[in-house]
Design a protein around this motif. Structure first.
Motif, PDB file in Angstrom:
ATOM      1  N   GLY A 112     -28.623  20.118  69.039  1.00  0.00           N
ATOM      2  CA  GLY A 112     -30.000  20.227  69.553  1.00  0.00           C
ATOM      3  C   GLY A 112     -30.695  18.890  69.745  1.00  0.00           C
ATOM      4  N   GLY A 113     -30.062  17.799  69.328  1.00  0.00           N
ATOM      5  CA  GLY A 113     -30.628  16.472  69.567  1.00  0.00           C
ATOM      6  C   GLY A 113     -31.934  16.241  68.811  1.00  0.00           C
ATOM      7  N   GLY A 114     -32.542  15.090  69.120  1.00  0.00           N
ATOM      8  CA  GLY A 114     -33.834  14.784  68.509  1.00  0.00           C
ATOM      9  C   GLY A 114     -34.848  15.866  68.870  1.00  0.00           C
ATOM     10  N   THR A 115     -34.770  16.334  70.118  1.00  0.00           N
ATOM     11  CA  THR A 115     -35.733  17.338  70.591  1.00  0.00           C
ATOM     12  C   THR A 115     -35.626  18.628  69.777  1.00  0.00           C
ATOM     13  N   PHE A 165     -37.717  18.283  66.858  1.00  0.00           N
ATOM     14  CA  PHE A 165     -39.175  18.374  67.093  1.00  0.00           C
ATOM     15  C   PHE A 165     -39.649  19.794  66.763  1.00  0.00           C
ATOM     16  N   TRP A 178     -42.174   9.604  72.254  1.00  0.00           N
ATOM     17  CA  TRP A 178     -41.367  10.556  71.483  1.00  0.00           C
ATOM     18  C   TRP A 178     -42.179  11.231  70.380  1.00  0.00           C
ATOM     19  N   CYS A 220     -42.398   8.282  64.189  1.00  0.00           N
ATOM     20  CA  CYS A 220     -41.143   7.859  64.825  1.00  0.00           C
ATOM     21  C   CYS A 220     -41.022   6.355  64.558  1.00  0.00           C
ATOM     22  N   ASN A 236     -39.065   4.055  65.607  1.00  0.00           N
ATOM     23  CA  ASN A 236     -38.841   3.172  66.765  1.00  0.00           C
ATOM     24  C   ASN A 236     -39.016   3.981  68.044  1.00  0.00           C
ATOM     25  N   THR A 241     -38.391   4.399  71.507  1.00  0.00           N
ATOM     26  CA  THR A 241     -37.345   3.891  72.391  1.00  0.00           C
ATOM     27  C   THR A 241     -37.856   3.538  73.792  1.00  0.00           C
ATOM     28  N   ASP A 296     -38.513  10.302  62.579  1.00  0.00           N
ATOM     29  CA  ASP A 296     -37.523  10.312  63.662  1.00  0.00           C
ATOM     30  C   ASP A 296     -36.954   8.893  63.745  1.00  0.00           C
ATOM     31  N   SER A 351     -34.132   8.174  65.418  1.00  0.00           N
ATOM     32  CA  SER A 351     -33.063   8.278  66.415  1.00  0.00           C
ATOM     33  C   SER A 351     -32.608   6.929  66.954  1.00  0.00           C
ATOM     34  N   SER A 352     -33.536   5.983  67.122  1.00  0.00           N
ATOM     35  CA  SER A 352     -33.107   4.752  67.794  1.00  0.00           C
ATOM     36  C   SER A 352     -33.093   3.520  66.899  1.00  0.00           C
ATOM     37  N   GLN A 394     -26.652   9.497  69.723  1.00  0.00           N
ATOM     38  CA  GLN A 394     -26.188   8.781  70.926  1.00  0.00           C
ATOM     39  C   GLN A 394     -26.743   7.370  71.144  1.00  0.00           C
ATOM     40  N   LYS A 395     -27.411   6.804  70.123  1.00  0.00           N
ATOM     41  CA  LYS A 395     -27.904   5.432  70.296  1.00  0.00           C
ATOM     42  C   LYS A 395     -27.197   4.498  69.314  1.00  0.00           C
TER      43      LYS A 395
HETATM   44  N1  PLP Z   1     -36.490  10.573  69.549  1.00  0.00           N
HETATM   45  C1  PLP Z   1     -36.270   9.340  70.035  1.00  0.00           C
HETATM   46  C2  PLP Z   1     -36.811   8.159  69.300  1.00  0.00           C
HETATM   47  C3  PLP Z   1     -35.537   9.173  71.211  1.00  0.00           C
HETATM   48  O1  PLP Z   1     -35.320   7.946  71.698  1.00  0.00           O
HETATM   49  C4  PLP Z   1     -35.035  10.312  71.885  1.00  0.00           C
HETATM   50  C5  PLP Z   1     -34.244  10.188  73.129  1.00  0.00           C
HETATM   51  O2  PLP Z   1     -34.063   9.153  73.699  1.00  0.00           O
HETATM   52  C6  PLP Z   1     -35.310  11.573  71.349  1.00  0.00           C
HETATM   53  C7  PLP Z   1     -36.025  11.661  70.172  1.00  0.00           C
HETATM   54  C8  PLP Z   1     -34.820  12.813  72.027  1.00  0.00           C
HETATM   55  O3  PLP Z   1     -33.474  12.923  71.791  1.00  0.00           O
HETATM   56  P1  PLP Z   1     -32.547  14.034  72.492  1.00  0.00           P
HETATM   57  O4  PLP Z   1     -32.417  13.648  73.916  1.00  0.00           O
HETATM   58  O5  PLP Z   1     -31.287  13.914  71.697  1.00  0.00           O
HETATM   59  O6  PLP Z   1     -33.208  15.342  72.299  1.00  0.00           O
END
Ligand code: PLP
Length: 368
Positions: free
Chosen positions: A76-79, A82, A106, A151, A153, A155, A175, A177-178, A198-199
């Motif tokens: 489901g990724g970062g989203t 959320f 973000w 968050c 960082n 991105t 968060d 993620s980056s 993925q980062k």
């Molecule tokens: N949070 C951050 C800081 C991001 O940079 C991103 C995507 O670039 C996301 C969340 C969303 O990630 P995803 O595309 O995996 O849902």
């Protein structure tokens, strides 16, 4: 393995370490003498159980994760997080709200999503110009909030926290993620950390969640079973089929970071790469301009505009094209902000950042 000719400065999916790609390629058709690829292994096989177990162990070593924190790998990724964060944590206190520190696109998206599930308090005044992390003395946190979200960082804008917010006991959700694994962090200050792979830690597909034990088990009854942290923790991330190959790659990245000297070395590298880039920007007499205030500048995503003391979109286009021809790729800023964005995650070598700096120096000389 030799570094490749092309340098990928993509914000994500982003460059992976050459050694990781090399090893994945060697093991591609026949993983650990199983005769099959990791992609073809059952998620309940002993080989995959070892892959996910080792990935968790290496991450625990790298981040010194205390025993009262659980680690899960989800989809489901970062989203996805959320939604998962409010669905799991908003009911920690009855009738409570959550504080969101919005410092870029973000965290803004995350706050908007959370509003579907509970009452949200945006701690900072609304803006769409994200160039600074306001000093914490200016924030008003609610001591009765279920959690405080930020968050670390951003991105897209290139804004990064240089400190961990103080929340006086309210669980802190981040968060990362980056910028996860790019610097030392004290996990015990956090209630929950999540990061898409993925980062800085792998390829798209898997998302990492680190959660303190006492925050598990409060999901809203409508929370989808896959998003309920209790389900994922209780089933060691294999309640259903997880993104097996992405978890395998993440494990290889963790091993690679350990071999390089751990998070400490990643932090040294990232300081070096980012200061090389900010130095050429700041010493360009206005030819390159970074809109982000110094104390809030990201070491992962360096954003800038080009033009003699003003933005010149035609010149920026030429910069991106000529850089691409020189093998320096994926430098275009996010479509919502324009300009240039250089993403220098862990896998990007210092000498690759130096190649870009050389290009920038030549480009200024010719185009000023
Ligand atoms: N949070 C951050 C800081 C991001 O940079 C991103 C995507 O670039 C996301 C969340 C969303 O990630 P995803 O595309 O995996 O849902």
């Amino acid at each position: 393995m030799e570094s490749r000719k092309v340098v990928n400065f993509s914000p994500g999916p982003a460059k992976l370490p050459e050694e990781v790609l090399d090893r994945a390629q060697k093991e591609f058709l026949n993983y650990n003498n199983t005769g099959v690829s990791v992609m073809e292994l059952s998620h309940r096989s002993s080989d995959f159980t070892k892959i996910i177990g080792n990935a968790e162990k290496d991450l625990r070593d790298l981040l010194d994760i205390p025993d009262n924190y659980k680690v899960i790998f989800v989809q489901g990724g970062g989203t996805g997080q959320f939604s998962a964060v409010p669905l799991n944590l908003i009911d920690l206190k009855e009738g409570a709200t959550a504080d969101y520190i919005v410092t870029g696109s973000w965290s803004a998206k995350s706050a908007k999503e959370a509003e579907k599930y509970g009452k949200i308090n945006r701690v900072l005044p609304k803006t769409d110009k994200y160039t600074v992390i306001p000093d914490q003395s200016q924030w008003k946190l609610n001591p009765d909030a279920s959690y405080v979200y930020y968050c670390s960082n951003e991105t897209i804008h290139g804004v990064e926290f240089q400190f961990v917010p103080e929340t006086n006991g309210v669980p802190l959700v981040c968060d990362m993620s980056s910028n996860i694994l790019s610097k030392h962090i004290d996990i015990s200050k956090f209630g929950l950390i999540f990061a898409g792979a993925q980062k800085n830690i792998g390829c798209a597909g898997a998302t990492l969640v680190i959660i303190r034990e006492d925050l598990i088990g409060f999901a809203d009854p409508v929370c989808p079973i896959l998003m309920d942290y209790k389900t994922q923790v209780g089933n060691n991330s294999v309640y259903n089929t997880p993104p097996t190959y992405s978890i395998y790659i993440m494990g290889l990245v963790f091993q690679w970071i350990k071999e390089q000297g751990g998070v400490h070395q990643m932090e040294l590298n990232s300081k070096k790469k980012s200061s090389l880039l900010y130095d050429i920007i700041d010493n360009s007499n206005g030819f390159y301009q970074c809109p982000i205030e110094r104390d809030s500048r990201s070491r992962m995503n360096i954003t800038f505009r080009i033009g003699v003391n003003e933005e010149d979109e035609a010149l920026e286009k030429r910069f991106i094209e000529e850089a691409h021809q020189s093998g320096l790729i994926s430098l275009k800023g996010h479509r919502s902000v324009g300009g240039i964005r250089v993403s220098v995650y862990n896998a990007v070598h210092v000498h690759e950042a130096e190649r870009l700096v050389d290009f920038m120096r030549d480009f200024q000389r010719v185009n000023q």
